[in-house]
Scaffold this active site. Structure first.
Site, PDB file in Angstrom:
ATOM      1  N   ALA A 158       0.838  -1.201   0.000  1.00 59.21           N
ATOM      2  CA  ALA A 158       0.000   0.000   0.000  1.00 59.21           C
ATOM      3  C   ALA A 158       0.874   1.253   0.000  1.00 59.21           C
ATOM      4  O   ALA A 158       0.588   2.230  -0.713  1.00 59.21           O
ATOM      5  CB  ALA A 158      -0.929   0.004   1.210  1.00 59.21           C
ATOM      6  N   TYR A 159       1.939   1.221   0.769  1.00 58.24           N
ATOM      7  CA  TYR A 159       2.872   2.348   0.832  1.00 58.24           C
ATOM      8  C   TYR A 159       3.679   2.448  -0.461  1.00 58.24           C
ATOM      9  O   TYR A 159       3.780   3.518  -1.070  1.00 58.24           O
ATOM     10  CB  TYR A 159       3.802   2.161   2.030  1.00 58.24           C
ATOM     11  CG  TYR A 159       4.772   3.285   2.268  1.00 58.24           C
ATOM     12  CD1 TYR A 159       4.345   4.505   2.789  1.00 58.24           C
ATOM     13  CD2 TYR A 159       6.131   3.129   1.988  1.00 58.24           C
ATOM     14  CE1 TYR A 159       5.235   5.546   3.018  1.00 58.24           C
ATOM     15  CE2 TYR A 159       7.033   4.148   2.217  1.00 58.24           C
ATOM     16  CZ  TYR A 159       6.582   5.362   2.736  1.00 58.24           C
ATOM     17  OH  TYR A 159       7.474   6.381   2.957  1.00 58.24           O
ATOM     18  N   ALA A 160       4.236   1.304  -0.901  1.00 58.31           N
ATOM     19  CA  ALA A 160       5.062   1.302  -2.102  1.00 58.31           C
ATOM     20  C   ALA A 160       4.254   1.726  -3.327  1.00 58.31           C
ATOM     21  O   ALA A 160       4.743   2.485  -4.169  1.00 58.31           O
ATOM     22  CB  ALA A 160       5.677  -0.082  -2.327  1.00 58.31           C
TER      23      ALA A 160
END
Length: 448
Positions: free
Chosen positions: A335-337
């Protein structure tokens, strides 16, 4: 008289950045907008302004110049027409008095104060308001007695002006970003606070944009306690909310007159694989990390484009603090990447659109800031999250997780604020590169 702050007309967001650039000849100025019950009686019309059109205290001449500029504005004037009127009025003023005004009265709107630093505009504002208070009370003592031309000429000589400059601008040398206006989102703590403090120490006026009001205001007070000629301002901001970001820019323009550097740093991280990541958490992270960058760039670029129109050779910057996770996939951290990968796509696209306006758009991709709260927080930090998520095989303690990540870096340590600032200053200093994702990873990520 009792001093009450009055609401600022929204159109000043379209006018003040242009005024700032028009006034910035050899050196970029800082401007400050004031609108209160003290100035309101004197900006209604030309007749009202005539009551304060000449000085009657020496300090007014020393700090604010002998003459101010009154700009007539009608209720139907567009921002573009107001700016054109200002350019014409400024040209006439300069020809008549042979200097640029420090005090500009906008009819029915407020007062713009322009000077060489934020510290100077504060002093000018104090002196000008003192003059207005004396003017207010003078009617009870036989009316005002303005200084005559001979008295003005005696006071307004180069020795006094030189003294004023020494007093009002302070003793600081020029920093790398002297007088620039920088907004940093997520700046109340961590990487954002470190970036803000470094820019502040190099002479920039700083806007701390963060949701954490308590920490943000304390940080504002800490920076301003250094008694420098620049200033820090806290504005509570939610980067995922367009109205909040618009307010951030409006408050920045009121206080400083425009914008030179916008650093999109605010972000959130919730680790987890496909089996545990719920759609709501994924949506929230995307809204802050990806959509938030778009919202910030959208409204910041509008201000920067406006300035470019009136000072065509002036370069400005939008900088996204990305991550090494924007350059390489991250296990159980998609989700962050994903948001960071998308951020680099936005950076490259914004760069192509905005470079014609001398707006550079770049990303900085730091490695792991292992000593910051994102990683080290004992309850919500990534060390704890990754340990619980089983992201590091065989790790039994937080220390095991830390060692695992340190050993992945050829430099054998985490990234620091000092490392990141070298990349940030490079981006600001140069006038050629745009659309770049600059890695600061200690060799952990090597571009090909």
């Amino acid at each position: 008289p009792d001093l009450q702050q009055l609401q600022a007309n929204p159109f000043i967001a379209e006018v003040l950045p242009a005024i700032r650039m028009i006034l910035s000849e050899n050196q970029v100025k800082v401007t400050r907008f004031i609108n209160n019950s003290l100035v309101a009686p004197y900006y209604a019309d030309k007749a009202s302004y005539e009551k304060i059109s000449s000085p009657f205290i020496p300090d007014q001449i020393v700090y604010c110049k002998a003459k101010s500029l009154f700009l007539e504005i009608s209720g139907t004037d567009t921002a573009e027409k107001i700016i054109d009127s200002f350019k014409s009025a400024l040209d006439q003023f300069n020809k008549k008095y042979n200097y640029l005004p420090k005090i500009i009265i906008l009819q029915g709107t407020g007062v713009v104060i322009a000077d060489e630093s934020s510290h100077s505009t504060d002093i000018d504002a104090d002196v000008f308001e003192d003059f207005l208070k004396i003017r207010f009370y003078s009617d009870n003592f036989g009316g005002p007695k303005f200084l005559n031309e001979r008295e003005i000429a005696f006071i307004d000589n180069w020795e006094v002006e030189n003294y004023r400059r020494k007093v009002s601008t302070g003793k600081n040398g020029r920093g790398r970003v002297e007088n620039k206006i920088a907004v940093i989102t997520g700046a109340a703590q961590g990487f954002g606070a470190g970036i803000a403090e470094n820019l502040f120490n190099e002479g920039a006026n700083i806007v701390i944009a963060d949701l954490n009001e308590t920490t943000g205001k304390a940080f504002e007070s800490k920076l301003n306690g250094n008694k420098k000629k620049n200033k820090a301002l806290f504005v509570k901001t939610d980067v995922s909310n367009p109205e909040s970001v618009q307010n951030l820019l409006f408050e920045t323009i009121k206080e400083f007159g425009g914008l030179d550097i916008f650093i999109s740093n605010a972000g959130i991280l919730r680790a987890g694989g496909l089996d545990v990541m719920d759609p709501k958490t994924f949506e929230i992270m995307t809204k802050v990390n990806y959509i938030g960058y778009f919202i910030c760039a959208k409204y910041a670029s509008h201000v920067l484009e406006l300035q470019s129109k009136y000072k065509k050779d002036y370069f400005t910057d939008i900088i996204q603090i990305n991550s090494k996770s924007g350059l390489k996939g991250s296990n159980k951290n998609f989700a962050y990447a994903g948001g960071k990968f998308g951020g680099i796509g936005l950076t490259q696209s914004f760069a192509m659109e905005l470079m014609p306006f001398k707006i550079k758009v770049n990303s900085v991709c730091p490695g792991n800031f292992l000593d910051g709260p994102l990683w080290s927080d004992p309850e919500k930090g990534l060390f704890v999250q990754y340990l619980k998520a089983g992201k590091v095989p065989g790790a039994k303690t937080v220390e095991d997780v830390r060692r695992f990540y340190e050993n992945q870096v050829p430099a054998k340590r985490g990234c620091t604020i000092k490392d990141v600032m070298k990349a940030v200053f490079y981006i600001i200093d140069q006038e050629y590169e745009t659309g770049q994702a600059v890695p600061v990873t200690g060799g952990q990520i090597m571009l090909s």
